[in-house]
Design a protein around this motif. Sequence first.
Motif, mmCIF file in Angstrom:
data_model
loop_
_atom_site.group_PDB
_atom_site.id
_atom_site.type_symbol
_atom_site.label_atom_id
_atom_site.label_comp_id
_atom_site.label_asym_id
_atom_site.label_seq_id
_atom_site.Cartn_x
_atom_site.Cartn_y
_atom_site.Cartn_z
ATOM 1 N N CYS A 22 -1.418 0.148 -8.242
ATOM 2 C CA CYS A 22 -1.216 -0.820 -7.169
ATOM 3 C C CYS A 22 0.140 -0.592 -6.515
ATOM 4 O O CYS A 22 1.172 -0.613 -7.198
ATOM 5 N N TRP B 285 -6.585 0.827 -4.162
ATOM 6 C CA TRP B 285 -5.747 -0.186 -3.548
ATOM 7 C C TRP B 285 -5.403 0.219 -2.128
ATOM 8 O O TRP B 285 -5.407 1.408 -1.785
ATOM 9 N N LEU C 93 -7.447 -4.814 -2.891
ATOM 10 C CA LEU C 93 -8.204 -3.846 -3.677
ATOM 11 C C LEU C 93 -9.596 -3.703 -3.081
ATOM 12 O O LEU C 93 -10.325 -4.683 -2.935
#
Length: 779
Positions: free
Chosen positions: A305, A380, A402
Amino acid sequence: MKLRERRERKSYSDAIAVLDDDNDGASNAAPEAGSSGSEYDIETPTAEDAQADEESDEQEDADDDEEESLAGPDDGGMQVDRPARQRRKPRAAPGGPKGLKARQQGALPAATSHARLRGLRSAGTAAYELSRQGFRPWTTYKRPGKALCLLEPPAPFQQPETQPSNPCTVNINVTRRLNRVFMQNIGPGPLWELLEDCAWWKESVPPPDSIWTQQHLRPTVYPELKISSKEWSMLNSDEARLCLPHGGTDASEEPPSVSCLFGPFGEQSLVQLPMLATHDISQYFPNKTSVVFNAGAGVFGLDWCPTAVDASVENRVRYLAVAPAPSRDYKLAVGIKRSCPSSIQIWSLRPPDEDEDKPLDLRCSLLLCAHYGPAIQLKWCPLPCDDADPVPGESMPKIGLLAATFTDGSLCVFAVPNPQSFGASEYPVAILAERPLARLELEDTSCWCFDWANSDTLAVGCSNGSILVTKLSAALKRRRQDETAVLLPTHYIPAHQSAVRTVCWIRLPRGTTPSDVASDPTVIVSGGFDGKTLITDIRDQRPILLNRSRDIIMDVVFSNILGVPITIDFGNVVKLYCIVPSLLGQGQSLLESEGPIWSLATSDYHPQLASGGADGSCVTTNIARAAKRGISAPFFYHKIYQLDYSRKTGVFRMLENFVPKAPLLRVTTVSPEDDAESVSATTKKKAGTETVHKDDYRVSGSWPKEVCVTRVAWDSGGGISSAPFLASGTASGLCRIDWLMGRFYNERLNVDKITSWRNHEAAAGDWFDGDEEDDELDA
């Protein structure tokens, strides 16, 4: 019986005899004396032919000089009207046998010159043209200003000291110099002295002081987007159990623990890892920073992420999304839509407490549950989307957006809440997706794979062979409050004859003008189950064949360092392909694996390529080293670990600390009773390697399905200090996170020399060729 009389028919050569004067048509002239009359006979060149060839070469050189003067390096991609060329006389093709006419050489294979695909061709320095007819100009883009480089080795979760320096594309001398320094890396990870953000995003904000920091290169996007309490709902432990991987037909049954051997070879210890458990590898190898965890079932998707980098924060949390299968026996069916309860695991990686004797603290913090089936692929949003702590009671803070494709045929985008907002807990918090932020679903096909071009544009590969492009920002503008936005395709391109397995954007701007730099990329590279690798410009919507293989193209990635797509070819070979029109389709092998390759990963900060194969090995290699020859540094590939499985005992074994090896080449094998010296030199030369005995070369062609490394991912979203993190997932559910660093083959190289070379302002050709620094690189 009487046969029909034969009538005389006119020849086609009589109808076009007028073309005989120009030697462009068929001819009925009698062959010359001493000639066999064959079109493919070698003719003896005459003095007139030699003079005509010289005039034609001079005319070509003059035309080339005129083109260079009309379209220089800073022309901005403008099209210039050129005078029409005069028709030239036929001459021998370049590299062909002398004495052959051009029409005769059409039956011969064309000789091609070796193209050295230099490293650092991209990062805003390579010009790309792409079209089937009438090449489109792709102009050079070079980011102005300074880049931040490290002054000390990075450490996990610490902000190292940096300084502004010239980027690797400041001029041709610096590019060539750093290219050769990249080739000196013989370690498994990147060289910290050369780490630099080479990615291009249209959202980048030019800095006022010409120093490109992480906040300018990767600004935070969608700050106004808030998570409503109606998008997610909390689940208790019994409800969450139905969405986690299970062991058999009963969804409430927890999968059995994974038994695996860890440690040095010959001294391994058996460890039982239940679902969501972790195990530290540094207790066996003190010089390593690695951790292993069990996701519960085979991993389909895995990605880091991106988070905003704040220089004032030293300890940051890194989040890793993992998409496991519903069970260990689950099988994907291409094109068949089916839904079932599933979950996406959010793992948090943070520095350990002071009383803990381990380098990394890894735990599962959040479970995103849904009823769309397991996620086939997840990624992501490549730019940070996390926000500061909001006002309590109004909304939940998010860590990012996401996107994932599911087995029900849909593509969904979720705004993932921050796990820390739920408070400290020993067990992961389970939440159910009541409605995603945006959703794409087609009636006649399924969404199988996708890739982000930036924070707005996505390319999606479908099970019917089509590729579509959609815009997230346009869907969010049409979205009503607390409702799911509907993603609508802006392009729908039929490309492959079967399902699309992977898609990848060529993330380069179309030109140097501000409008081009602030626009979306337009070129997509895709691989399908039909074995084709296609490159498509969405402005033309005509796929061009880049390569064709006898196997499924499992993955395609784009390297910002080399500026080329990297994909998989037949024979477990990883290759890069040039997309410059004059070299379109020409490839160069980077790595030959011992087993079929399932996943590839590149980074925006370094030229290290990671691959995962069906033989259970996770391998890294330096792709910049493979792009040029004639340098003294050896070329190695590093096996980070290899997973084995015993079908009799059901126990896994993770082997590591392998010796770096040279690229795997084909070997001529002989029987043990044969004398290796009796093999002729011609046989050795054809094989390309030295001859060995069969007992010395054992490679299996079959591996258990549980050991396959299905996904690998470098951390490109956590800043320059998180670039050495590599995550990988396997079909057994075992996943691993490694901190990898490289090292110089030439020990005399250091950060001071590299910084001086970066900041050298000499003109092109002033100090690059033949000086003493080059001797240091080749030493």
